[in-house]
Design a protein around this motif. Sequence first.
Motif, short mmCIF file in Angstrom:
data_model
loop_
_atom_site.label_atom_id
_atom_site.label_comp_id
_atom_site.label_asym_id
_atom_site.label_seq_id
_atom_site.Cartn_x
_atom_site.Cartn_y
_atom_site.Cartn_z
N THR A 92 0.83 -1.21 0.00
CA THR A 92 0.00 0.00 0.00
C THR A 92 0.87 1.27 0.00
O THR A 92 1.95 1.28 0.60
CB THR A 92 -0.99 0.00 1.20
OG1 THR A 92 -1.78 1.17 1.13
CG2 THR A 92 -0.29 -0.06 2.54
N ASN A 93 0.42 2.27 -0.71
CA ASN A 93 1.11 3.57 -0.82
C ASN A 93 2.39 3.53 -1.65
O ASN A 93 3.21 4.44 -1.56
CB ASN A 93 1.41 4.15 0.57
CG ASN A 93 1.18 5.65 0.63
OD1 ASN A 93 0.33 6.18 -0.06
ND2 ASN A 93 1.96 6.35 1.44
N ALA A 142 -5.71 3.91 0.17
CA ALA A 142 -6.55 4.90 -0.51
C ALA A 142 -7.45 4.18 -1.52
O ALA A 142 -8.59 4.56 -1.72
CB ALA A 142 -5.68 5.93 -1.20
N THR A 143 -6.92 3.14 -2.16
CA THR A 143 -7.70 2.42 -3.18
C THR A 143 -8.24 1.12 -2.61
O THR A 143 -7.48 0.31 -2.10
CB THR A 143 -6.78 2.04 -4.38
OG1 THR A 143 -6.12 3.22 -4.82
CG2 THR A 143 -7.56 1.41 -5.50
N LEU A 177 -2.07 8.19 1.40
CA LEU A 177 -2.75 7.52 2.52
C LEU A 177 -2.63 6.02 2.31
O LEU A 177 -2.62 5.56 1.17
CB LEU A 177 -4.24 7.86 2.52
CG LEU A 177 -4.67 9.24 3.02
CD1 LEU A 177 -6.18 9.37 2.90
CD2 LEU A 177 -4.23 9.47 4.46
N ASP A 188 12.91 9.00 -7.87
CA ASP A 188 13.28 10.42 -7.80
C ASP A 188 13.71 10.79 -6.38
O ASP A 188 14.37 11.81 -6.18
CB ASP A 188 12.08 11.30 -8.22
CG ASP A 188 10.83 11.00 -7.41
OD1 ASP A 188 10.42 9.82 -7.36
OD2 ASP A 188 10.26 11.93 -6.81
N GLY A 202 2.49 3.56 -4.95
CA GLY A 202 2.35 4.40 -6.14
C GLY A 202 1.60 3.69 -7.27
O GLY A 202 1.77 4.05 -8.44
N LYS A 203 0.76 2.71 -6.93
CA LYS A 203 0.03 1.96 -7.97
C LYS A 203 -0.93 2.88 -8.73
O LYS A 203 -0.99 2.88 -9.95
CB LYS A 203 -0.78 0.80 -7.32
CG LYS A 203 0.08 -0.21 -6.62
CD LYS A 203 -0.72 -1.27 -5.90
CE LYS A 203 -1.54 -0.75 -4.74
NZ LYS A 203 -0.73 -0.15 -3.66
N THR A 204 -1.69 3.68 -7.96
CA THR A 204 -2.66 4.57 -8.62
C THR A 204 -1.95 5.64 -9.43
O THR A 204 -2.42 6.02 -10.51
CB THR A 204 -3.60 5.18 -7.55
OG1 THR A 204 -4.19 4.11 -6.80
CG2 THR A 204 -4.71 6.00 -8.18
N THR A 205 -0.81 6.10 -8.94
CA THR A 205 -0.03 7.09 -9.68
C THR A 205 0.45 6.48 -11.01
O THR A 205 0.43 7.14 -12.05
CB THR A 205 1.19 7.57 -8.85
OG1 THR A 205 0.73 7.88 -7.54
CG2 THR A 205 1.86 8.77 -9.46
N1 LIG Z 1 8.11 11.32 -5.04
C1 LIG Z 1 7.26 10.44 -5.59
N2 LIG Z 1 6.05 10.24 -5.04
C2 LIG Z 1 5.23 9.34 -5.61
C3 LIG Z 1 5.57 8.61 -6.76
N3 LIG Z 1 4.55 7.79 -7.07
C4 LIG Z 1 3.61 7.99 -6.15
N4 LIG Z 1 4.00 8.94 -5.26
C5 LIG Z 1 3.23 9.45 -4.11
O1 LIG Z 1 3.00 8.36 -3.21
C6 LIG Z 1 1.72 8.52 -2.60
C7 LIG Z 1 0.90 7.27 -2.80
O2 LIG Z 1 0.59 7.14 -4.16
P1 LIG Z 1 -0.61 6.23 -4.69
O3 LIG Z 1 -0.45 6.15 -6.16
O4 LIG Z 1 -1.91 6.69 -4.13
O5 LIG Z 1 -0.21 4.84 -4.00
P2 LIG Z 1 -1.02 3.46 -4.03
O6 LIG Z 1 -0.01 2.38 -4.19
O7 LIG Z 1 -2.10 3.53 -5.06
O8 LIG Z 1 -1.60 3.45 -2.55
P3 LIG Z 1 -2.94 2.73 -1.95
O9 LIG Z 1 -4.04 2.82 -2.95
O10 LIG Z 1 -3.21 3.51 -0.72
O11 LIG Z 1 -2.52 1.33 -1.65
C8 LIG Z 1 1.08 9.75 -3.22
O12 LIG Z 1 1.29 10.85 -2.36
C9 LIG Z 1 1.85 9.92 -4.53
O13 LIG Z 1 1.92 11.28 -4.97
C10 LIG Z 1 6.88 8.86 -7.34
O14 LIG Z 1 7.28 8.28 -8.33
N5 LIG Z 1 7.66 9.78 -6.70
#
Ligand SMILES: Nc1nc2c(ncn2[C@@H]2O[C@H](COP(=O)(O)OP(=O)(O)OP(=O)(O)O)[C@@H](O)[C@H]2O)c(=O)[nH]1
Length: 395
Positions: A206-207, A229-230, A226, A336, A209-212
């Motif tokens: 979790t967190n 989040a997903t 968070l 990064d 960056g999957k959604t990103t």
């Molecule tokens: N610096 C940086 N931040 C990132 C990158 N990818 C994601 N983030 C940050 O990491 C946080 C989590 O990103 P999400 O894409 O929501 O992560 P997730 O894996 O979908 O998280 P969940 O749905 O909560 O499991 C956000 O604040 C993003 O902006 C990256 O490549 N670089």
Amino acid sequence: MAETPPRCLLIARQGPEDREDRIQDHLLELAELARSCGFEVQTRRILKRSQIATRTFYGSGQLQALADEAARQGVRHLICDDELSGSQVNAIVKLTNLICLDRTGLILSIFEQRAQSREAKAQVELARLEYELPRLKGAWTHLERQGGGVGLRGGPGETQIEVDRRMIRTRISQLKRELTHLEQVRETQRQGRPQGLPRVVLVGYTNAGKTTLLKALTGEGEPRDLLFATLDTTTRKAWLGQDFDVVTGEGSGAPKHCLVADTVGFIRKLPHQLVAAFRSTLGEVRTADALVVVADAAHPDLEEHLRVVGATLREIGCAPEDDDAQPRLLVLNQVDRLHRPQKLDLKKRHPGAVQACALHGTGIPEIRGWLRELIPGPPMPRELEAWELPDPAYS
Ligand SMILES: Nc1nc2c(ncn2[C@@H]2O[C@H](COP(=O)(O)OP(=O)(O)OP(=O)(O)O)[C@@H](O)[C@H]2O)c(=O)[nH]1
Ligand SMILES: [Mg+2]
């Protein structure tokens, strides 16, 4: 006016076999979970104990000291990293006068806050009831004792427990039926998706960056800093470039696409009730044509995160050595936030991975290239990495 978040105190037990830095890491993650649930963390505390106290887990002396500290600070919530039984939670509540949550209870609360779709809501409610059912006994022991005290079998407490258990079991059956129906709906939707498009699922801690990454590949998705989040699986179409070989100049020149699905994240000790309840959502992972494992490469616990992901994938039926295993790509995201020597070190440790920054688009063409070549098609033979192998610590 925004409400001030409730403050909480976090604790974890350190036994003789536990390293203090590991327990500190676990407390830091618990603090992230608490924040994601809407709490403000006042204090984190490790309780060193060689033995587990049967009744209160942490021992009444240390708990009493914590209760006094909480009273001085006006804190009302105690969150414990360890998995506690219902009667232990009740004993702690009685002793400290604090509202007490264990790690599983906290994760369930986050899922309850996030669940939006009918399916996610039903899955979370099912997990909550499965979690509460064996805990009911603890909540009613005072009545049971009253009943037993006057020599009655089936005293008021027992009767109440039986009524509650029956109601919960009935609701569990209803939810399971509803989820089976929703799974059929999902299957119909899956069959109705554009034919011939390969389906790729993003999985990971979790967190990470999957959604990103979903957003970088498809232009859609709402990333948030968070945990969890997903919850709902979102599937979108991604453009992978032209069907055109730059070297030979051959190909139709037609655009190539695939479907990319974002999924619920994994975590250390993901409550098994949730894994079971999210069976159909996670079914999307099992039936995908390829997996993209997304990891936060800048997290100090990267390797542990990967082991947890490897073990959870096994738990849901995706073992990389199986004959029908899907192709897998490891994306080391958020590079990064790393310096060059750290990236070189990562390259040595995970030579087959793509280093990426989904936020700024670095590594995305490489991921697209991998998707273009690998799907559909047999998995490329490759050597498994350590995190993908069976690990007794996580089974
Ligand atoms: N610096 C940086 N931040 C990132 C990158 N990818 C994601 N983030 C940050 O990491 C946080 C989590 O990103 P999400 O894409 O929501 O992560 P997730 O894996 O979908 O998280 P969940 O749905 O909560 O499991 C956000 O604040 C993003 O902006 C990256 O490549 N670089
Ligand atoms: Mg997400």
